[in-house]
Scaffold this motif. Sequence first.
Motif, PDB file in Angstrom:
ATOM      1  N   UNK A   1     101.052 -15.206 -43.222  1.00 42.11           N
ATOM      2  CA  UNK A   1     101.854 -14.020 -42.904  1.00 42.11           C
ATOM      3  C   UNK A   1     102.960 -13.782 -43.920  1.00 42.11           C
ATOM      4  N   UNK A   2     103.396 -14.828 -44.583  1.00 36.97           N
ATOM      5  CA  UNK A   2     104.495 -14.711 -45.542  1.00 36.97           C
ATOM      6  C   UNK A   2     104.003 -14.600 -46.983  1.00 36.97           C
ATOM      7  N   UNK A   3     102.726 -14.317 -47.185  1.00 39.75           N
ATOM      8  CA  UNK A   3     102.172 -14.237 -48.541  1.00 39.75           C
ATOM      9  C   UNK A   3     102.888 -13.170 -49.354  1.00 39.75           C
ATOM     10  N   UNK A   4     103.109 -13.461 -50.634  1.00 41.84           N
ATOM     11  CA  UNK A   4     103.846 -12.553 -51.510  1.00 41.84           C
ATOM     12  C   UNK A   4     102.973 -12.124 -52.687  1.00 41.84           C
ATOM     13  N   UNK A   5     103.442 -11.149 -53.418  1.00 44.52           N
ATOM     14  CA  UNK A   5     102.732 -10.691 -54.608  1.00 44.52           C
ATOM     15  C   UNK A   5     102.746 -11.778 -55.675  1.00 44.52           C
ATOM     16  N   UNK A   6     101.668 -11.865 -56.409  1.00 46.57           N
ATOM     17  CA  UNK A   6     101.576 -12.824 -57.511  1.00 46.57           C
ATOM     18  C   UNK A   6     101.112 -12.096 -58.770  1.00 46.57           C
ATOM     19  N   UNK A   7     102.024 -11.414 -59.443  1.00 51.88           N
ATOM     20  CA  UNK A   7     101.658 -10.656 -60.642  1.00 51.88           C
ATOM     21  C   UNK A   7     101.139 -11.570 -61.742  1.00 51.88           C
ATOM     22  N   UNK A   8     100.108 -11.081 -62.476  1.00 54.54           N
ATOM     23  CA  UNK A   8      99.542 -11.883 -63.559  1.00 54.54           C
ATOM     24  C   UNK A   8      99.009 -11.035 -64.705  1.00 54.54           C
ATOM     25  N   UNK A   9      99.090  -9.709 -64.576  1.00 57.28           N
ATOM     26  CA  UNK A   9      98.593  -8.809 -65.619  1.00 57.28           C
ATOM     27  C   UNK A   9      99.766  -8.131 -66.315  1.00 57.28           C
ATOM     28  N   UNK A  10      99.701  -8.017 -67.625  1.00 53.86           N
ATOM     29  CA  UNK A  10     100.806  -7.434 -68.379  1.00 53.86           C
ATOM     30  C   UNK A  10     100.951  -5.948 -68.053  1.00 53.86           C
ATOM     31  N   UNK A  11     102.172  -5.552 -67.764  1.00 56.78           N
ATOM     32  CA  UNK A  11     102.484  -4.145 -67.511  1.00 56.78           C
ATOM     33  C   UNK A  11     102.729  -3.427 -68.827  1.00 56.78           C
ATOM     34  N   UNK A  12     102.221  -2.191 -68.918  1.00 58.36           N
ATOM     35  CA  UNK A  12     102.363  -1.438 -70.173  1.00 58.36           C
ATOM     36  C   UNK A  12     102.527   0.049 -69.879  1.00 58.36           C
ATOM     37  N   UNK A  13     103.746   0.470 -69.512  1.00 60.05           N
ATOM     38  CA  UNK A  13     104.007   1.892 -69.420  1.00 60.05           C
ATOM     39  C   UNK A  13     103.843   2.479 -70.828  1.00 60.05           C
TER      40      UNK A  13
END
Length: 343
Positions: free
Chosen positions: A182-194
């Motif tokens: 229930x407490x799972x959070x986001x785990x970003x792993x891909x480079x953001x590129x605006x």
Amino acid sequence: MIYPAPLEQGSVIAVTAFSSGINDAAKGRYQLVVTDLKEKGYVIIEGKCLMGNSKHVSAPAAQRADELMSFLLDDTLDAIAAPWGGELAMEILPLLDFDHLKKVKPKWLFGFSDISTLMVVMSTKLNWATAHSPNLMNLVANETETLTANFLTNMATKTGASFTQYASQQHTDKWPDSRINSAAILEPYLKTNWRWLVSPQNGSCLEGRLIGGCWDTLIHLFDTPYLDLKRYAKECDEGVILYLENVEMSPADLVRSILSMKFKGVFTHPKAVLLGRSAYPDTHDKDDLTYHEVIKRHLSDLGIPVLIDMDIGHVPPNLTLINGALARISCEEGSWKLTQSLT
């Protein structure tokens, strides 16, 4: 624009699912989020159209509309939140009394996905500021991703003041599995590129009032009584910046949607367009259209700046974008910066 009061300790938030309700698998997550908000000092009022989800909705359209109207008319409330989006918020639009709502205290509505079906209408018909943002179900106290974790801080901004956000360093195409944890959070792993699809002719800065949301749902509202972008743009002396994000439209669907908008003259009203990342997966077949091919082919000729792959929508994280706020977007020394003034 009319800005509701800042959200802070003691603010009263009503929760109702005017689109999809909470199924059994999501109850643990919901209870955790609500408990966290109460511990932070917010007062939570729960509606009856909330638990359960059948045929894509929490309850029949008339019940969802009646409950939402009762909350909108209740001036003891400061905000109204749906747990998340869904599919059929559009059903309730004809059942809402917008003339009556012009006489009541404005409340914050926040979230993304099908929630934007309602928020954009409230912002353009009533001039209420609304917040395209993380959904209620994303607001676990242990979240470490910056844009999501700072949402409540952004919403505490006072009328006349401003807040600043920066592009994420990384994003993710995988939502946390809160059914298991229930407490799972986001785990970003891909480079953001605006990046610019079409850059401004002068400088590298955009300024204007924000309006937008989920492309899949708003495509059905443009040029209707519920989303008169022409009228709204005329009322904004600073000009309008339209932001959109694609969830389920295939590249071919997206071509048809863009062409429909062009045929209706929708793109003649904004001074710039911002696009989130597309959640529809590209195939690996070299003969298939891709999302980026579509937007390059069909949005490069608008004659206005187009900024793409932003932190908006179903490929998280999500910026807090205030519909109606005066926004300034710039890239300074390689760092993208977004400042919104609640003026």
